[in-house]
Design a protein around this motif. Structure first.
Motif, PDB file in Angstrom:
ATOM      1  N   ASP A  70      -1.005  30.572  30.530  1.00 59.52           N
ATOM      2  CA  ASP A  70      -0.631  29.959  31.801  1.00 59.52           C
ATOM      3  C   ASP A  70      -1.451  30.625  32.898  1.00 59.52           C
ATOM      4  O   ASP A  70      -0.981  31.476  33.633  1.00 59.52           O
ATOM      5  N   ASP A  71      -2.721  30.230  32.972  1.00 61.43           N
ATOM      6  CA  ASP A  71      -3.626  30.842  33.953  1.00 61.43           C
ATOM      7  C   ASP A  71      -4.777  29.867  34.173  1.00 61.43           C
ATOM      8  O   ASP A  71      -5.010  28.973  33.365  1.00 61.43           O
TER       9      ASP A  71
ATOM     10  N   ASP B  79       5.952  43.412  27.295  1.00 61.25           N
ATOM     11  CA  ASP B  79       6.219  43.607  28.716  1.00 61.25           C
ATOM     12  C   ASP B  79       5.776  42.356  29.454  1.00 61.25           C
ATOM     13  O   ASP B  79       4.633  42.213  29.834  1.00 61.25           O
ATOM     14  N   THR B  80       6.728  41.433  29.658  1.00 59.26           N
ATOM     15  CA  THR B  80       6.355  40.141  30.246  1.00 59.26           C
ATOM     16  C   THR B  80       5.947  40.277  31.702  1.00 59.26           C
ATOM     17  O   THR B  80       5.434  39.344  32.286  1.00 59.26           O
ATOM     18  N   LYS B  81       6.195  41.445  32.299  1.00 57.20           N
ATOM     19  CA  LYS B  81       5.946  41.555  33.736  1.00 57.20           C
ATOM     20  C   LYS B  81       4.569  42.100  34.068  1.00 57.20           C
ATOM     21  O   LYS B  81       4.274  42.391  35.212  1.00 57.20           O
TER      22      LYS B  81
ATOM     23  N   PRO C 176      11.647  31.761  43.801  1.00 54.86           N
ATOM     24  CA  PRO C 176      10.238  31.352  43.735  1.00 54.86           C
ATOM     25  C   PRO C 176       9.306  32.539  43.491  1.00 54.86           C
ATOM     26  O   PRO C 176       8.429  32.489  42.632  1.00 54.86           O
ATOM     27  N   LEU C 177       9.508  33.608  44.267  1.00 55.75           N
ATOM     28  CA  LEU C 177       8.691  34.808  44.105  1.00 55.75           C
ATOM     29  C   LEU C 177       8.793  35.337  42.685  1.00 55.75           C
ATOM     30  O   LEU C 177       7.784  35.688  42.060  1.00 55.75           O
ATOM     31  N   TYR C 178      10.018  35.402  42.190  1.00 57.76           N
ATOM     32  CA  TYR C 178      10.269  35.970  40.875  1.00 57.76           C
ATOM     33  C   TYR C 178       9.543  35.166  39.796  1.00 57.76           C
ATOM     34  O   TYR C 178       8.880  35.723  38.930  1.00 57.76           O
ATOM     35  N   LEU C 179       9.666  33.831  39.894  1.00 58.70           N
ATOM     36  CA  LEU C 179       9.060  32.975  38.875  1.00 58.70           C
ATOM     37  C   LEU C 179       7.549  33.098  38.877  1.00 58.70           C
ATOM     38  O   LEU C 179       6.923  33.231  37.828  1.00 58.70           O
ATOM     39  N   VAL C 180       6.960  33.055  40.065  1.00 61.75           N
ATOM     40  CA  VAL C 180       5.503  32.975  40.142  1.00 61.75           C
ATOM     41  C   VAL C 180       4.860  34.354  40.043  1.00 61.75           C
ATOM     42  O   VAL C 180       3.951  34.576  39.255  1.00 61.75           O
ATOM     43  N   ILE C 181       5.349  35.283  40.839  1.00 58.95           N
ATOM     44  CA  ILE C 181       4.703  36.601  40.891  1.00 58.95           C
ATOM     45  C   ILE C 181       5.090  37.454  39.692  1.00 58.95           C
ATOM     46  O   ILE C 181       4.232  38.038  39.029  1.00 58.95           O
TER      47      ILE C 181
ATOM     48  N   LEU D 160       7.194  36.627  36.797  1.00 62.69           N
ATOM     49  CA  LEU D 160       7.134  36.037  35.461  1.00 62.69           C
ATOM     50  C   LEU D 160       5.828  35.299  35.230  1.00 62.69           C
ATOM     51  O   LEU D 160       5.513  34.942  34.101  1.00 62.69           O
ATOM     52  N   GLY D 161       5.067  35.057  36.292  1.00 63.73           N
ATOM     53  CA  GLY D 161       3.801  34.360  36.130  1.00 63.73           C
ATOM     54  C   GLY D 161       3.959  32.925  35.656  1.00 63.73           C
ATOM     55  O   GLY D 161       3.073  32.364  35.028  1.00 63.73           O
ATOM     56  N   LEU D 162       5.099  32.312  35.957  1.00 67.55           N
ATOM     57  CA  LEU D 162       5.317  30.935  35.513  1.00 67.55           C
ATOM     58  C   LEU D 162       4.861  29.963  36.586  1.00 67.55           C
ATOM     59  O   LEU D 162       4.846  30.298  37.764  1.00 67.55           O
ATOM     60  N   SER D 163       4.491  28.769  36.161  1.00 65.47           N
ATOM     61  CA  SER D 163       4.281  27.720  37.148  1.00 65.47           C
ATOM     62  C   SER D 163       5.506  26.825  37.106  1.00 65.47           C
ATOM     63  O   SER D 163       5.716  26.112  36.152  1.00 65.47           O
TER      64      SER D 163
END
Lengths: 340, 435
Positions: A290-291, A310-312, B52-57, B59-62
């Motif tokens: 997802d990038d 480490d998903t973060k 929103p911050l949590y998901l994108v920044i 967890l890196g999710l869209s």
């Protein structure tokens, strides 16, 4: 229970819960402080100047624990595992080409986040700053360095009190004229003019004529690959669906992209599309990417993947662009790759 | 068991002409429920603010997929509200069902610390909304049952003001935590869970359950001065079934209120569109967009109580219609788009007035005409009708925006609102039932 007892229970509960809550915050604060300490066995990171015109280097956002976490850094392309030079510039997302850099930053206001896009010169000096309407997602610079684009997620903008939409902007770094929202462009979808309130664009990638770009258009539950013209303020679908976050190869013949492989789920695989034949080639990366991938050269693409266990945090991986070979770890603890 | 309920009969054993009851503004039950809502809203708005911050920044999710899910959630929440209201009447324990709703939402908060991908996160958020749907009607029923008709507007006003205070404090709390601990999203969810538990606890400790209804009836029998709901003691003893709940629609006054809520809901453009239009018309910088809802909330917070008191004095109908007139004025300002720096303030103020004059006043009016034993069902009926109508309006407005452009779409809504408000003014005119 008498009122007195009830009050007593409440006071005890408030104290307990306040203690637990404070514990959560202290734990998180401790962990955050810990991340700013270098870890044994981690990559060597030193502060120093990063010059965006120095070729033979890879730029990225460093996420290795230590004082330079989230700062833009560079390593020699020939030795990506080697010592990193980190500049004093924190970014959530970064990209650069021909001496122009774009850095999306996120900060905290009192009741909401405050985000901005910063356009930088080759020495990472700030040229212009643009406030952003939402959370940073994608950033790109045209091969000449003349155009920059970014995508943010905007909350509370779509349908029923809804959740998310995207906003993609393009700025010309010669005139500083900004096109704040690609949704204002004329859209031709499957040969017909198209407009809907749920249009969303994301993931711009530029060709080297400083006009043509490719992007993803999402509308009515589908995603389309579109080719656009900055001068004409228009985009046209190319008849290929399910192409997200395109990335144009340096020779302009192919597009690397993420393809949703399970409808409705956040599971994507990396593909390369040949623009002449429209043939799609799956790459040798089998994990979900997802990038917005970046081309290291005409044969290799790089992208971020969540760190194992480490998903973060993310590592940068690279894979051959022709579907052969295998993915290999390019730079650990890093994101937002860009070749210099 | 509920010894501390002395205040409820105090408020309920009311003086004729309730407006004089200055010293005892609202019953302690309303204050307790207001506190529960305040605390719970801090908890839920903390999560909403950082999601929103949590998901994108982090967890890196869209998170685009959520956009589509959101519609489904809203629909589910509205239908669950119907279930919650009726269930509360059926088991004759509003507190129990409201508590289940608050409890379910509270359980979801710590789960947010554990789930790290979009699918499970969607499930947890859906459960959270289910809890919200479940608790809304029983809670409003409790507010109405603990307040005599003459002060119900004020009671709902106080509750809504406290609720909105929580909604404003939530994001502030969340961002303070993120300042203290970078990337401390789990700490935000953890603290949010603590607030949620506290909310449930305040409900359990300070809000009377079954006893309340009986006590109310006693108080009403003693006081029996105010024009109360047509409560037949015999009917109240019998268990409530679904047929009875739907039979509510045979009450002409409730039918009128439901019809008005639906009609007006169909022409009430969703907040998101109002802010988007305002941003475009007033050329507000994009970075200010997330702050626009705060303007509405601030005015709502300040005016909820005065509007409720006014509704008790001059009649709910007038205040309710005036609120919609405020919304209509906001639409008109957006259509006109005068080049003045005051435009955003005016529109947000009018938007806040709309909420202050309608959000609590409608349930107060509904409570006047629904018998006590069916209070939860009645409130749920109107609430669900309104929510579904507003959702339909969002979809229709989105489509109209696409076809006609934003100006014409808003003009259409404004004309619709004017017609519906006029119709409501006629349908709701005094005559049948209470004012």
């Amino acid at each position: 229970m008498t009122p007195k007892h009830r009050l007593l229970v409440l006071v005890v509960a408030v104290l307990l819960l306040a203690g637990v809550g404070t514990g959560f915050v202290l734990h998180a604060a401790y962990r955050a402080a810990d991340k700013d300490k270098p870890r044994a066995g981690g990559p060597a990171v030193g502060a120093g100047p990063v010059t965006l015109t120095r070729t033979g280097q890879l730029a990225f956002v460093n996420s290795a624990p230590g004082p330079h976490r989230t700062e833009v850094a560079a390593v020699p392309a020939a030795d990506p595992g080697g010592a990193r030079t980190a500049a004093d510039l924190k970014c959530a997302r970064f990209y650069t080409a021909s001496g122009t850099g774009v850095c999306l930053q996120t900060g905290l206001g009192v009741v909401s986040q405050t985000n901005r896009a910063v356009v930088l010169d080759k020495d990472l000096r700030v040229l212009r700053t643009f406030p952003l309407a939402g959370t940073p997602s994608r950033a790109r610079v045209s091969p000449s360095g003349h155009l920059a684009a970014w995508t943010v997620f905007v909350g509370g903008e779509s349908y029923g009190a809804a959740f998310f939409s995207t906003r993609t902007s393009i700025v010309d770094t010669r005139t500083w004229k900004i096109l704040p929202n690609l949704e204002d462009f004329a859209i031709t979808l499957d040969g017909r003019p198209y407009h809907a309130v749920d249009d969303n664009f994301w993931g711009v990638t530029f060709a080297d004529d400083d006009d043509t770009f490719y992007a993803t258009l999402g509308t009515a539950g589908r995603t389309y690959l579109v080719r656009g013209s900055v001068a004409h303020r228009s985009v046209t679908s190319l008849g290929v669906q399910n192409v997200e976050c395109p990335s144009l190869s340096p020779d302009g013949t192919r597009i690397a992209f993420k393809k949703r492989v399970l409808h409705g789920a956040s599971l994507w695989h990396e593909y390369v599309l040949d623009l002449r034949t429209l043939r799609q080639t799956p790459l040798a990366e089998h994990r979900s990417v997802d990038d917005q991938a970046a081309w290291i050269d005409n044969r290799t693409v790089a992208y971020a993947l969540p760190k194992e266990g480490d998903t973060k945090s993310t590592d940068l991986w690279s894979v051959p662009a022709d579907g052969s070979g295998a993915a290999h770890l390019l730079i650990p603890d890093a994101s937002s790759p860009a070749p210099l | 068991m509920y010894l501390a309920d002395r205040a409820a009969p105090d408020g309920a054993g009311t003086l004729p002409g309730a407006a004089r009851g200055r010293t005892r503004a609202v019953s302690s039950v309303v204050l307790a429920l207001g506190a529960v809502s305040l605390i719970t809203d801090i908890s839920s708005e903390m999560v909403t603010a950082v999601l929103p911050l949590y998901l994108v920044i982090s967890l890196g999710l869209s998170p685009l997929g959520f956009g589509t899910l959101d519609g489904v959630y809203n629909g589910v929440s509205a239908l669950v509200q119907l279930t919650g209201g009726h269930l509360a009447d059926r088991v004759r324990n509003h507190k129990l069902v409201a508590g289940l709703g608050y409890g379910l939402s509270a359980l979801c908060k710590p789960l947010l610390m554990i789930v790290h991908s979009l699918g499970p996160l969607g499930v947890v958020l859906a459960l959270e909304r289910t809890g919200k749907g479940l608790r809304t009607s029983p809670r409003d029923a409790l507010i109405s049952l603990s307040s005599p008709p003459g002060t119900r507007g004020r009671a709902f006003g106080v509750h809504r003001a406290m609720d909105t205070t929580g909604a404003v404090l939530g994001p502030v709390t969340a961002f303070l935590i993120l300042r203290a601990a970078a990337d401390g999203y789990d700490a935000v969810f953890g603290v949010s869970a603590c607030f949620a538990v506290l909310g449930v606890l305040v409900l359990v400790l300070f809000v009377p359950g079954k006893a309340l209804v009986a006590q109310q009836r006693r108080a009403a029998a003693e006081g029996a001065t105010s024009a109360s709901a047509p409560a037949e003691p015999a009917a109240a003893e019998r268990p409530v079934d679904l047929r009875q709940a739907f039979g509510l629609l045979r009450l002409p006054r409730l039918r009128a209120l439901t019809a008005c809520a639906v009609l007006l809901g169909l022409t009430t453009v969703s907040d998101a569109f109002v802010y988007l239009l305002l941003q475009r018309r007033a050329d507000i910088g994009e970075e200010w967009f997330p702050l626009l809802p705060l303007g509405t909330a601030a005015v709502f917070l300040l005016l909820a109580v005065p509007a409720g008191v006014l509704a008790d004095r001059v009649g709910r109908r007038w205040v309710f219609l005036a609120g919609h007139a405020g919304l209509l004025a906001a639409y008109a300002l957006l259509l006109w788009g005068p080049r003045t720096a005051a435009l955003p303030y005016l529109v947000l103020a009018l938007h806040g007035v709309f909420y202050a004059a309608t959000d609590g006043v409608l349930p107060a009016a509904v409570a006047d005409v629904v018998p006590e034993n069916l209070r939860g069902s009645g409130l749920a009926l109107v609430g669900t009708g309104q929510a579904l109508a507003r959702f339909c309006c969002s979809l229709a407005f989105g489509a109209a925006w696409t076809v006609w452009g934003d100006g014409r779409a808003l003009f259409g809504s404004a004309v619709g609102l004017l017609l519906c408000a006029a119709a409501a003014g006629i349908v709701l005119r005094p005559g049948g039932g209470t004012r």
